[in-house]
Design an enzyme around this catalytic site. Sequence first.
Site, PDB file in Angstrom:
ATOM      1  N   ASP A 303       0.842  -1.205   0.000  1.00 40.59           N
ATOM      2  CA  ASP A 303       0.000   0.000   0.000  1.00 40.59           C
ATOM      3  C   ASP A 303       0.874   1.251   0.000  1.00 40.59           C
ATOM      4  OD1 ASP A 303      -1.980  -1.896   0.389  1.00 40.59           O
ATOM      5  OD2 ASP A 303      -2.060  -1.558   2.555  1.00 40.59           O
TER       6      ASP A 303
HETATM    7  C1  26A Z   1     -11.724  -7.049   1.272  1.00 41.07           C
HETATM    8  N1  26A Z   1     -10.455  -7.188   1.944  1.00 41.07           N
HETATM    9  C2  26A Z   1     -10.003  -8.532   2.178  1.00 41.07           C
HETATM   10  C3  26A Z   1      -9.715  -6.068   2.304  1.00 41.07           C
HETATM   11  C4  26A Z   1      -8.507  -6.143   3.024  1.00 41.07           C
HETATM   12  C5  26A Z   1      -7.821  -4.952   3.265  1.00 41.07           C
HETATM   13  N2  26A Z   1      -8.260  -3.761   2.849  1.00 41.07           N
HETATM   14  C6  26A Z   1      -9.411  -3.751   2.188  1.00 41.07           C
HETATM   15  N3  26A Z   1     -10.140  -4.860   1.920  1.00 41.07           N
HETATM   16  N4  26A Z   1      -7.786  -7.150   3.581  1.00 41.07           N
HETATM   17  C7  26A Z   1      -6.693  -6.595   4.142  1.00 41.07           C
HETATM   18  N5  26A Z   1      -6.722  -5.271   3.963  1.00 41.07           N
HETATM   19  C8  26A Z   1      -5.751  -4.276   4.409  1.00 41.07           C
HETATM   20  O1  26A Z   1      -4.557  -4.470   3.742  1.00 41.07           O
HETATM   21  C9  26A Z   1      -3.590  -3.756   4.474  1.00 41.07           C
HETATM   22  C10 26A Z   1      -2.217  -4.270   4.167  1.00 41.07           C
HETATM   23  O2  26A Z   1      -1.918  -4.173   2.845  1.00 41.07           O
HETATM   24  C11 26A Z   1      -5.431  -4.378   5.881  1.00 41.07           C
HETATM   25  O3  26A Z   1      -6.324  -3.604   6.650  1.00 41.07           O
HETATM   26  C12 26A Z   1      -3.994  -3.857   5.938  1.00 41.07           C
HETATM   27  O4  26A Z   1      -3.901  -2.590   6.531  1.00 41.07           O
END
Ligand code: 26A
Length: 348
Positions: A303
């Site tokens: 990210d």
């Molecule tokens: C729909 N999903 C699975 C998700 C996520 C996500 N953010 C949005 N949608 N699953 C994990 N994360 C975020 O990814 C970040 C790390 O790259 C987590 O909250 C974490 O901060």
Amino acid sequence: MAAKGNYELLCLENPLLDIQGVGDEKLLEKYGLKANDAILADPEKHMGLYEDLMQNYKAVLIAGGAAQNTARGASYILPSESVLYIGCVGKDKYGETLENICKEAGVKTEYLYDEKTPTGRCGVVITGHNRSLCTDLAAANNYKLEHLKQDRIWKQVENAKVYYVGGFHLTVCVPAIKALAEEAAAKNKPFILNLSAPFIAQFFKDPLDEVLPYVDILIGNETEAAAFAESHNIDTKDVKKIAEAIANGPKKNTQRPRTVVFTQGTDPTIAVTAQEGGKVDVKEVPVHAIGEDKIYDTNGAGDAFAGGFVAGVVKGESLEKSIDMGQWLAKLSIQELGPSFPQPKQTY
Ligand code: 26A
């Protein structure tokens, strides 16, 4: 040029609170998690994870949500009042916490508030340099196009110059993604999508394929590239070839060639841009390497890369420089706890 107060970058996705603890093999096994993955929580299997992390693994609560992390990352580099973030939270303490953290990072939030559902959370299990993400979307799953289309919000959409959507939102609200994508294509503004996780290309192939023709810049990592190739019958494991196939795919806005950017851990990032006549331009940009001992955790590294990269796009920097800005920000983020950035601010 990026200037204060313009909110040139608009990001859309799932605002989440990360519940992050240092785990072990036993914890991963208990919940059937891979060491390095991102999944949607199975209500039958995973709901105990969050309490378990809190009670037994000294978990901390930190701001997460992939594109929200990217928004904060881009804001770290851009002039103040440059970044707007949209998603759905609950009307609760954690939604408020996320809003405040964004505010401190200079990100303006336009949340939809769900009165009945709590703010979404992501269990983060750290083992060494790996991170396993298990998300209970809760309120984040209830984002609606009507929120985006309200006059007050849509004016801000029209005002934005660059759109960034986390692929994780493909599980939530495709109509909202398409509304942004159509706006971008109609006004010839860059529309950037992140592949987010292997399961998106695997299990959300149809919505992904519906949005792809609008994508000017696609960002992903090597495992997401492989998952994309597999689900799309691209018969190669070569990341460059996969990028080439995607770059040359059908495109709505023919005024912009598509670029596909794939990070590969500590290996160079590759960027493939479509050219006339099915040809491509390929660039390779090295990472900003740091000693293993300096890495705190890798939660949010991708990210942060995207944040630095889109900041470059907003500033009108070259593709190579934008990628380098992404590498720089990722390097800073992996030295911090979770998806965060060092204070006082460092400058690129
Ligand atoms: C729909 N999903 C699975 C998700 C996520 C996500 N953010 C949005 N949608 N699953 C994990 N994360 C975020 O990814 C970040 C790390 O790259 C987590 O909250 C974490 O901060």
